[in-house]
Design an enzyme around this catalytic site. Structure first.
Site, PDB file in Angstrom:
ATOM      1  N   ARG A  72       0.784  -1.212   0.064  1.00  0.00           N
ATOM      2  CA  ARG A  72      -0.041   0.088   0.053  1.00  0.00           C
ATOM      3  C   ARG A  72       0.922   1.383  -0.068  1.00  0.00           C
ATOM      4  O   ARG A  72       2.208   1.249   0.299  1.00  0.00           O
ATOM      5  CB  ARG A  72      -0.888   0.101   1.224  1.00  0.00           C
ATOM      6  CG  ARG A  72      -1.858  -0.919   1.190  1.00  0.00           C
ATOM      7  CD  ARG A  72      -2.821  -1.122   2.442  1.00  0.00           C
ATOM      8  NE  ARG A  72      -1.865  -1.657   3.580  1.00  0.00           N
ATOM      9  CZ  ARG A  72      -2.360  -1.810   4.775  1.00  0.00           C
ATOM     10  NH1 ARG A  72      -3.547  -1.322   5.176  1.00  0.00           N
ATOM     11  NH2 ARG A  72      -1.475  -2.149   5.558  1.00  0.00           N
ATOM     12  N   LYS A 131       1.624   2.066   7.167  1.00  0.00           N
ATOM     13  CA  LYS A 131       2.025   1.317   8.099  1.00  0.00           C
ATOM     14  C   LYS A 131       2.926   1.884   9.363  1.00  0.00           C
ATOM     15  O   LYS A 131       3.274   3.173   8.897  1.00  0.00           O
ATOM     16  CB  LYS A 131       2.936   0.091   8.021  1.00  0.00           C
ATOM     17  CG  LYS A 131       2.009  -1.101   7.325  1.00  0.00           C
ATOM     18  CD  LYS A 131       0.773  -1.313   8.131  1.00  0.00           C
ATOM     19  CE  LYS A 131       0.959  -1.793   9.254  1.00  0.00           C
ATOM     20  NZ  LYS A 131      -0.163  -2.266   9.876  1.00  0.00           N
ATOM     21  N   TYR A 150      -0.694   4.891  10.242  1.00  0.00           N
ATOM     22  CA  TYR A 150      -1.066   4.279  11.345  1.00  0.00           C
ATOM     23  C   TYR A 150       0.131   3.886  12.242  1.00  0.00           C
ATOM     24  O   TYR A 150       1.353   3.762  11.690  1.00  0.00           O
ATOM     25  CB  TYR A 150      -1.499   2.702  10.826  1.00  0.00           C
ATOM     26  CG  TYR A 150      -2.975   2.512  10.046  1.00  0.00           C
ATOM     27  CD1 TYR A 150      -3.977   2.827  10.745  1.00  0.00           C
ATOM     28  CD2 TYR A 150      -2.946   2.177   8.683  1.00  0.00           C
ATOM     29  CE1 TYR A 150      -5.377   2.726  10.183  1.00  0.00           C
ATOM     30  CE2 TYR A 150      -4.071   2.420   8.028  1.00  0.00           C
ATOM     31  CZ  TYR A 150      -5.329   2.491   8.771  1.00  0.00           C
ATOM     32  OH  TYR A 150      -6.656   2.507   8.004  1.00  0.00           O
ATOM     33  N   HIS A 152      -0.575   2.395  16.062  1.00  0.00           N
ATOM     34  CA  HIS A 152      -0.759   1.152  16.759  1.00  0.00           C
ATOM     35  C   HIS A 152       0.275   1.204  17.833  1.00  0.00           C
ATOM     36  O   HIS A 152       1.101   0.180  17.935  1.00  0.00           O
ATOM     37  CB  HIS A 152      -0.723  -0.295  16.013  1.00  0.00           C
ATOM     38  CG  HIS A 152      -1.741   0.015  14.866  1.00  0.00           C
ATOM     39  ND1 HIS A 152      -3.158  -0.226  15.425  1.00  0.00           N
ATOM     40  CD2 HIS A 152      -1.789  -0.066  13.723  1.00  0.00           C
ATOM     41  CE1 HIS A 152      -3.957  -0.269  14.206  1.00  0.00           C
ATOM     42  NE2 HIS A 152      -3.132  -0.093  13.376  1.00  0.00           N
ATOM     43  N   GLU A 211      -5.570   5.401  13.426  1.00  0.00           N
ATOM     44  CA  GLU A 211      -6.337   4.505  13.980  1.00  0.00           C
ATOM     45  C   GLU A 211      -7.237   5.414  15.276  1.00  0.00           C
ATOM     46  O   GLU A 211      -7.993   4.696  16.085  1.00  0.00           O
ATOM     47  CB  GLU A 211      -5.908   3.439  14.429  1.00  0.00           C
ATOM     48  CG  GLU A 211      -4.724   3.313  15.599  1.00  0.00           C
ATOM     49  CD  GLU A 211      -3.557   3.787  15.200  1.00  0.00           C
ATOM     50  OE1 GLU A 211      -3.201   4.083  13.908  1.00  0.00           O
ATOM     51  OE2 GLU A 211      -2.438   3.741  16.146  1.00  0.00           O
ATOM     52  N   ASP A 249      -3.335  -6.471  15.863  1.00  0.00           N
ATOM     53  CA  ASP A 249      -2.442  -5.153  15.912  1.00  0.00           C
ATOM     54  C   ASP A 249      -2.644  -4.372  17.023  1.00  0.00           C
ATOM     55  O   ASP A 249      -1.730  -3.629  17.202  1.00  0.00           O
ATOM     56  CB  ASP A 249      -3.057  -4.417  14.456  1.00  0.00           C
ATOM     57  CG  ASP A 249      -4.372  -4.005  14.476  1.00  0.00           C
ATOM     58  OD1 ASP A 249      -4.925  -4.603  15.422  1.00  0.00           O
ATOM     59  OD2 ASP A 249      -4.903  -3.287  13.749  1.00  0.00           O
TER      60      ASP A 249
HETATM   61  N1  LIG Z   1      -4.992  -7.263  11.698  1.00  0.00           N
HETATM   62  C1  LIG Z   1      -5.360  -6.245  10.579  1.00  0.00           C
HETATM   63  O1  LIG Z   1      -4.746  -6.400   9.474  1.00  0.00           O
HETATM   64  C2  LIG Z   1      -6.643  -5.170  10.905  1.00  0.00           C
HETATM   65  C3  LIG Z   1      -7.097  -4.291  10.118  1.00  0.00           C
HETATM   66  C4  LIG Z   1      -7.909  -3.669  10.367  1.00  0.00           C
HETATM   67  C5  LIG Z   1      -8.483  -3.510  11.737  1.00  0.00           C
HETATM   68  N2  LIG Z   1      -7.912  -4.529  12.803  1.00  0.00           N
HETATM   69  C6  LIG Z   1      -8.108  -4.360  13.890  1.00  0.00           C
HETATM   70  O2  LIG Z   1      -9.530  -5.128  14.229  1.00  0.00           O
HETATM   71  C7  LIG Z   1      -9.932  -4.704  15.565  1.00  0.00           C
HETATM   72  C8  LIG Z   1     -11.462  -4.383  15.502  1.00  0.00           C
HETATM   73  O3  LIG Z   1     -11.662  -3.062  14.693  1.00  0.00           O
HETATM   74  P1  LIG Z   1     -12.833  -2.412  14.428  1.00  0.00           P
HETATM   75  O4  LIG Z   1     -12.599  -1.381  13.358  1.00  0.00           O
HETATM   76  O5  LIG Z   1     -14.019  -3.490  14.233  1.00  0.00           O
HETATM   77  O6  LIG Z   1     -13.299  -1.589  15.877  1.00  0.00           O
HETATM   78  P2  LIG Z   1     -14.882  -1.291  16.401  1.00  0.00           P
HETATM   79  O7  LIG Z   1     -14.663  -0.267  17.328  1.00  0.00           O
HETATM   80  O8  LIG Z   1     -15.794  -0.896  15.176  1.00  0.00           O
HETATM   81  O9  LIG Z   1     -15.364  -2.577  17.115  1.00  0.00           O
HETATM   82  C9  LIG Z   1     -14.849  -3.323  18.074  1.00  0.00           C
HETATM   83  C10 LIG Z   1     -15.907  -4.033  18.798  1.00  0.00           C
HETATM   84  O10 LIG Z   1     -15.460  -4.540  19.871  1.00  0.00           O
HETATM   85  C11 LIG Z   1     -16.231  -4.683  20.935  1.00  0.00           C
HETATM   86  N3  LIG Z   1     -15.756  -5.037  22.106  1.00  0.00           N
HETATM   87  C12 LIG Z   1     -14.948  -4.324  22.863  1.00  0.00           C
HETATM   88  N4  LIG Z   1     -14.764  -5.077  23.904  1.00  0.00           N
HETATM   89  C13 LIG Z   1     -15.483  -6.122  23.820  1.00  0.00           C
HETATM   90  C14 LIG Z   1     -15.554  -7.415  24.950  1.00  0.00           C
HETATM   91  N5  LIG Z   1     -14.708  -7.582  25.850  1.00  0.00           N
HETATM   92  N6  LIG Z   1     -16.290  -8.378  24.262  1.00  0.00           N
HETATM   93  C15 LIG Z   1     -16.974  -8.154  23.073  1.00  0.00           C
HETATM   94  N7  LIG Z   1     -16.824  -7.217  22.399  1.00  0.00           N
HETATM   95  C16 LIG Z   1     -16.016  -6.309  22.778  1.00  0.00           C
HETATM   96  C17 LIG Z   1     -17.016  -3.263  20.753  1.00  0.00           C
HETATM   97  O11 LIG Z   1     -18.140  -3.016  21.664  1.00  0.00           O
HETATM   98  C18 LIG Z   1     -17.092  -2.993  19.435  1.00  0.00           C
HETATM   99  O12 LIG Z   1     -18.451  -3.005  18.875  1.00  0.00           O
HETATM  100  C19 LIG Z   1      -8.953  -3.392  16.077  1.00  0.00           C
HETATM  101  O13 LIG Z   1      -8.128  -4.010  16.851  1.00  0.00           O
HETATM  102  C20 LIG Z   1      -8.418  -3.039  14.946  1.00  0.00           C
HETATM  103  O14 LIG Z   1      -7.252  -2.386  15.006  1.00  0.00           O
HETATM  104  C21 LIG Z   1      -6.677  -5.268  12.462  1.00  0.00           C
END
Ligand SMILES: NC(=O)c1ccc[n+]([C@@H]2O[C@H](COP(=O)([O-])OP(=O)(O)OC[C@H]3O[C@@H](n4cnc5c(N)ncnc54)[C@H](O)[C@@H]3O)[C@@H](O)[C@H]2O)c1
Length: 371
Positions: free
Chosen positions: A15, A75, A94, A96, A118, A270
């Site tokens: 990217r 990143k 980003y 993190h 983020e 992440d």
């Molecule tokens: N690995 C990757 O490449 C990648 C890419 C994009 C996003 N992410 C990560 O994915 C994760 C989620 O992102 P998102 O945009 O969906 O966030 P978001 O805020 O839209 O959703 C997170 C959800 O988690 C819920 N939550 C929090 N604590 C909880 C618990 N104890 N039990 C159940 N649910 C709970 C919240 O209520 C919320 O609905 C983040 O850590 C983000 O950084 C990773």
């Protein structure tokens, strides 16, 4: 303002921070843009495409970091990039930082102004610059999970949608936010039985209205997680505490009740991961096995579909990049509380409360520093 776009150097990352149409907007607003040679080549955007819209191509990352007032990346800066950051230089990317004290220390020492995509917020309390990548990662999580379930990948040999006369797989999605909703949509589309677990009743209500009786919504407790994990073929970890470390919702002990070859995709990796057994992996080596359970924990999942991801990210970041460039970082931050929420490190001070808490360092409210 002179804006710089280096080529990404993280493992398998293709990217890039700005696409030509974004550069064109910046140039039309009176700014200069320098782009590192071949920064976009991995997604089919060559140097000529940038030159046509007014960017200047420079040969090395050193040149980009030495000249630019503001660096736009994707990143988190890698160690050698952190060392090139200058005092007073704006870094918009980003970060993190919560699970990454080494990067945090280098950003602190550099004296730069580090604004994390983020943690930028919007009026609805959402995270508009995380959302596009979350949409991509949420959809990919089911693709990755389905592939990992195949027998040749040491999975249990289950097809997500089943076939007539054979039951479909059970997919459990932890966290029904942006990642979770997109996982639910694709899992449903593939014919799986879907359970989504969230601690926000508002989110569960929203999902219930959106998908109706085709999914099961469950309130998040240890008990509910333990029960649903035990019968899941695929678990997607998609929880988030903005800026903080992911809560460890699935313990190693819970794995022993699962069928061997079941798959856990930890998208939250992440932010440190929401399974006790998670450790970050790469696209080259995406999975590993703990107690018979296949773990997929790639920390830059959208990096596998970098063209879609780059265009989606630019759609979301461009208004903020334009604001920072047009108003200057101070005015842009002071006049937009949502952009200000993105400020993680300001000239050696930690200005995001949750990030500072996760790193166990002292927190300084940004307002007092920007006056
Ligand atoms: N690995 C990757 O490449 C990648 C890419 C994009 C996003 N992410 C990560 O994915 C994760 C989620 O992102 P998102 O945009 O969906 O966030 P978001 O805020 O839209 O959703 C997170 C959800 O988690 C819920 N939550 C929090 N604590 C909880 C618990 N104890 N039990 C159940 N649910 C709970 C919240 O209520 C919320 O609905 C983040 O850590 C983000 O950084 C990773």
């Amino acid at each position: 303002m002179l804006i710089g776009v280096p080529k990404e150097i993280k493992n398998n990352e293709f990217r890039l921070g700005l696409i030509p149409s974004s550069v064109r907007e910046l140039v039309a607003n009176g700014h200069q843009v320098i782009v590192q040679h071949d920064a976009g080549i991995g997604i089919g955007i060559d140097d000529a495409a940038f030159e046509q819209v007014g960017a200047k191509i420079v040969q090395t990352a050193e040149e980009v970091f030495a000249k630019a007032d503001m660096i736009i990346k994707v990143k988190e800066p890698q160690l050698q990039e952190c060392r090139m950051l200058r005092s007073g230089q704006v870094l918009f990317t980003y970060l993190h930082l919560a699970p990454d004290p080494e990067q945090a220390r280098l950003l602190e020492e550099s004296g730069c102004i580090a604004i994390a995509y983020e943690t930028v917020t919007n009026k609805m309390g959402g995270l508009p610059l995380l959302a596009p990548m979350s949409e991509v990662a949420g959809r990919m999580a089911i693709q990755a999970g389905a592939t990992s379930l195949e027998i040749t990948n040491k999975g249990s040999g289950i097809l997500l949608g089943g076939v007539p006369g054979v039951a479909p797989a059970k997919v459990v999605v932890l966290g029904g936010g942006v990642v979770g909703t997109n996982s639910v949509r694709v899992a449903m589309g593939m014919g799986a039985r879907v359970v989504v677990i969230d601690k926000s009743l508002e989110r569960l209500n929203h999902l219930d209205l959106q998908f109706g009786s085709r999914i099961m919504t469950v309130y998040s407790t240890t008990d509910a997680i333990e029960r649903h994990i035990a019968t899941a073929d695929l678990v997607v970890g998609a929880v988030l505490i903005p800026g903080g470390s992911a809560p460890r919702l699935v313990t190693r002990d819970m794995l022993k009740n699962m069928r061997h070859g079941s798959v856990m995709v930890d998208v939250s990796i992440d932010q440190g991961g929401c399974f006790e057994t998670s450790k970050a992996t790469t696209h080259q080596n995406p999975t590993y096995i703990v107690d018979g359970i296949v773990h997929y924990c790639v920390s830059n999942m959208p990096g596998a579909v970098p063209r879609t991801s780059t265009f989606a990210l630019n759609n979301a970041t461009l208004p903020f990049v334009l604001a920072l460039a047009n108003k200057g970082y101070k005015d842009a931050l002071i006049h937009d509380p949502h952009l200000l929420n993105g400020l993680n490190v300001y000239k050696g001070k930690y200005t995001h409360k949750a990030v500072a808490e996760a790193l166990n360092v002292s927190y300084t409210p940004a307002g007092s520093l920007l006056q």
